[in-house]
Structures are given as structure tokens and as C-alpha cells.
Write a protein that holds these residues in place. Structure first.
Motif, PDB file in Angstrom:
ATOM      1  N   LEU A  74       0.791  -1.239   0.000  1.00  0.00           N
ATOM      2  CA  LEU A  74       0.000   0.000   0.000  1.00  0.00           C
ATOM      3  C   LEU A  74       0.821   1.287   0.000  1.00  0.00           C
ATOM      4  N   LEU A  75       2.080   1.228   0.457  1.00  0.00           N
ATOM      5  CA  LEU A  75       2.818   2.468   0.723  1.00  0.00           C
ATOM      6  C   LEU A  75       3.949   2.684  -0.273  1.00  0.00           C
ATOM      7  N   ASN A  76       4.166   3.949  -0.600  1.00  0.00           N
ATOM      8  CA  ASN A  76       5.277   4.371  -1.449  1.00  0.00           C
ATOM      9  C   ASN A  76       6.217   5.276  -0.653  1.00  0.00           C
ATOM     10  N   PRO A  77       7.481   5.388  -1.081  1.00  0.00           N
ATOM     11  CA  PRO A  77       8.371   6.356  -0.448  1.00  0.00           C
ATOM     12  C   PRO A  77       7.755   7.759  -0.489  1.00  0.00           C
ATOM     13  N   GLY A  78       7.829   8.446   0.634  1.00  0.00           N
ATOM     14  CA  GLY A  78       7.222   9.768   0.737  1.00  0.00           C
ATOM     15  C   GLY A  78       5.858   9.763   1.384  1.00  0.00           C
ATOM     16  N   ASP A  79       5.194   8.599   1.401  1.00  0.00           N
ATOM     17  CA  ASP A  79       3.902   8.493   2.079  1.00  0.00           C
ATOM     18  C   ASP A  79       4.093   8.591   3.592  1.00  0.00           C
ATOM     19  N   GLU A  80       3.050   9.029   4.269  1.00  0.00           N
ATOM     20  CA  GLU A  80       3.032   9.061   5.722  1.00  0.00           C
ATOM     21  C   GLU A  80       1.815   8.318   6.247  1.00  0.00           C
ATOM     22  N   ILE A  81       1.987   7.643   7.355  1.00  0.00           N
ATOM     23  CA  ILE A  81       0.894   6.933   8.023  1.00  0.00           C
ATOM     24  C   ILE A  81       0.733   7.508   9.428  1.00  0.00           C
ATOM     25  N   LEU A  82      -0.483   7.888   9.775  1.00  0.00           N
ATOM     26  CA  LEU A  82      -0.767   8.400  11.107  1.00  0.00           C
ATOM     27  C   LEU A  82      -0.976   7.238  12.078  1.00  0.00           C
ATOM     28  N   MET A  83      -0.371   7.370  13.253  1.00  0.00           N
ATOM     29  CA  MET A  83      -0.511   6.377  14.317  1.00  0.00           C
ATOM     30  C   MET A  83      -0.670   7.114  15.645  1.00  0.00           C
TER      31      MET A  83
END
Length: 384
Positions: free
Chosen positions: A111-120
């Protein structure tokens, strides 16, 4: 000198394992150490599961399985969601993995690419950040309060969402807090993420260990989210390295493409054995063990308060207590060191779970026998 990847510097150290190593060193010196650190049930797989493993081995069922897992197990998992957690899912959307770690790794890399951010949320399980980092993306920890049950809220997701945000990784019940997300708030969270075109990755590893409510999978609210689960905790099979994920139909093929190369398949013998986890005999055992965990929680909570170990939010699931030790005038690191070396009790300092409460919170795992927990309280009374 060997040059290492930048992700090594970005990855978080798992201090719970450092505590475990220190505790083991003291044991080797002859000390009696009671571990409330590592999140591993003191129960093991029920006899029927072990017997099934033996029969599978004797039948020669130890070769490679399909990359997504054997269909009888995928079907058993889907049936369990319907009968116990209220969600109707297609067995084809169940992907068996090498532990929940394998599921999280596959989900992040799909699901994720470099530069993406995931909130936790902060606090959160530290290894989750490392899965995101290894996929080339960035975890963004959002401090969450006791009033929010130490869980991400829809309002905070909206506030912290940027053009780099790909989605959220949340857990209910949570490690380290043992708290669940209220159902009404979870509806708002999913809606907030969906409105922004993001993805919800939902950790339901401890869903079977709910004490104050009837567990319901988040899939009952939105069948398009990605759910992670495991045979380690509720099913007491930590070293069997078996987990699963439930994904939208269009995600199955991309996950299979990666899984076929990265892990070949989940452990085949463990898969055959795990089918027996869903028998009436095994489920009755698991229910008794769930009640035993609840009894341990209810024993510790009032006694911690009397010892000045304040629990801001009552945990309603998992087997963790997230406790405030600030009134003792020590950092969580100092407090954990004192407990280990003076009382022979291992706990995890808050540093493991994010910076927001690193100094004043500890995580206690009550995945150990009740008689040992009685002894823990006696030891703490002497030094506190």
C-alpha cells in the motif's frame, strides 16, 4: 566498513526485548525474576491443536502451501468472523501469513510508497513504525490523551492529515494500553479517512481478548479496510508464527505477488494445526483462558492504585496495563530499573511506545499466572 541502509537508523529499538535480555541475565545469576514485560501468554496451544500438528507431520503435510495459505484454514477463519465477530467475509479475501508481522509487512509494502506518511497514535506498538519505515514510508505519531483512551480520534486525524498522508494504522484493543476504540468513534475515523481517499489498516490482534463488551470486527463497519490478526495472542501460539490479514478483493492479487517471493508460504504444519483452533473443544479452552486474563486484570488494577501506580484508562482488552508512575519521582526508565533489580519484577518503560509519555508511563503485561501476580504485589509493597 560495511555501509548500512538508512532505514536502520530510522528503525525504532524494541526496548521490551532489552528488558527481557536483562531479566534473563539476572536469572542466570540465580535471581527469581517475574516477567511482566513481554507480551506472551503463559498458556500454550491446546492439546487438540498440538495433536493435529503431530498428525499433519506424520501424514507428510510439511511441504510448501499456496502463498496465501491453505483454503481449509482461510475458510475456517472466515467462518469464525461470521460466528464470533459479526462480519461476513469471503474466504478468498483471507490471506494467511507468517505471523501478524508478516501481515503488516505485506500490507505496508503493498500500500505504501516512499514519501507516504501513516498516522498512528502515541502511544503505539513500536514495531508497527518499523514496518512502515521498511516500506519506505514515514510513521507520524500523534499524541493521544487519556480522555481519548490513548487512541487516535477522527478529529485528530483530520487535523494532522496532509497531502503526504496515505492513511492510518490503528489497533483495537491496543498494545500497550489495552484500550479499545469506541464503536461510534471508529465509524467517524473510517469515514474521515475514506473522505480523504486514504486507507485504514486495523490491528485486531487482541480482538478475542475483550472483557467489557462483545467483540465486533471493524469489518462490520467497512468491508474495504485492511485487518491484521494473529494466532499468537488469543490462540496462544506465539512461536508457531502464524497470522492472517483480511483485505479488499482487489488487493488479494498484489499481496499474493509479493508473498510468493518474500515468504513463499506461511508455515504449513502450523496452518494445518490451526484449523483445530476453531473447534468447539479448543474454543471452550480459549474462553476459560480469556476469563483468566480478565481475573488477573481485575486483581492488579485496584492494587496498583494503592501502590501509587495510577492507571488513567481502564484497559478493556488485551493483557496490558498502561500505568503512570510519575508520583514516585522517577522516570519510567529509573522506575523499571528499580523494579527489576530491587524487586525482581520486569516491566517495560514508556520509551518503547512513543515520546509523548515516555518518561512517566510503563507497560505491564499480565500474561503470567495469578499466583505470581500476588507475589508481584508483595514485592512492590516492600520497595514502594
Amino acid at each position: 566498513m560495511t555501509r548500512f541502509a538508512h532505514r536502520i537508523d530510522q528503525a525504532l529499538t524494541f526496548h521490551a526485548m532489552e528488558v527481557t535480555k536483562a531479566a534473563q541475565q539476572l536469572r542466570e545469576q540465580g535471581r527469581d525474576i517475574i516477567s511482566l514485560g513481554i507480551g506472551e501468554p503463559d498458556f500454550t496451544a491446546p492439546p487438540i491443536v498440538v495433536d493435529t500438528l503431530a498428525r499433519a507431520a506424520q501424514a507428510g503435510l510439511s511441504g510448501y502451501s499456496p502463498a496465501l495459505g491453505i483454503m481449509p484454514l482461510r475458510t475456517a477463519i472466515a467462518d469464525y468472523y461470521k460466528s464470533h465477530w459479526g462480519a461476513e467475509i469471503d474466504p478468498q479475501q483471507v490471506i494467511v501469513t507468517a505471523g501478524a508481522s508478516g501481515a503488516l509487512s505485506l500490507a505496508c509494502m503493498t500500500l505504501l510508497n516512499p514519501g507516504d506518511e501513516i498516522l498512528m497514535p502515541d502511544p503505539a506498538y513500536p514495531a508497527n513504525s518499523n514496518f512502515i519505515v521498511c516500506a519506505g514510508a514515514t510513521p507520524r505519531l500523534v499524541p493521544c490523551t487519556a480522555q481519548e483512551r490513548f487512541q487516535l480520534s477522527a478529529d485528530k486525524i483530520a487535523t494532522h492529515w496532509t497531502d503526504k498522508t496515505r492513511g492510518v494504522l490503528i489497533a483495537s484493543p491496543s498494545n500497550p494500553t489495552g484500550t479499545s476504540i469506541e464503536r461510534e468513534e471508529l465509524v467517524r475515523i473510517i469515514q474521515t479517512v475514506r473522505e480523504r481517499g486514504g486507507v485504514v489498516i486495523m490491528d485486531e490482534i487482541y480482538l478475542g481478548l475483550c472483557y467489557d463488551r462483545v467483540p465486533r470486527s471493524a469489518l462490520t463497519l467497512d468491508p474495504e479496510i485492511v485487518v491484521i490478526n494473529s494466532f499468537s495472542k488469543y490462540f496462544n501460539m506465539t512461536g508457531w508464527r502464524l497470522g492472517w490479514m483480511v483485505v479488499p478483493a482487489n488487493m488479494v492479487e498484489p499481496v499474493e505477488k509479493l508473498a510468493a517471493s518474500l515468504s513463499i508460504c506461511p508455515p504449513t504444519l502450523a496452518q494445518h494445526a490451526a484449523i483445530s483452533c476453531f473447534t468447539e473443544e479448543a474454543l471452550a479452552i480459549y474462553e476459560n483462558r480469556r476469563l483468566a486474563f480478565m481475573e488477573r486484570r481485575d486483581f492488579l488494577l485496584p492494587r496498583f492504585e494503592k501502590l501509587g501506580i495510577h492507571v488513567p484508562v481502564k484497559p478493556d482488552g488485551a493483557f496490558y496495563i498502561y500505568a503512570d508512575i510519575s508520583q514516585h519521582g522517577m522516570s519510567s526508565d529509573q522506575f523499571a530499573h528499580k523494579l527489576l533489580h530491587e524487586a525482581g519484577v520486569a516491566v517495560v518503560p514508556g520509551l518503547d511506545f512513543g515520546p509523548a509519555y515516555a518518561d512517566k508511563m510503563i507497560r505491564v503485561s499480565y500474561a503470567t499466572a495469578l499466583d505470581r501476580l500476588h507475589e508481584v504485589i508483595e514485592r512492590l509493597q516492600k520497595i514502594l
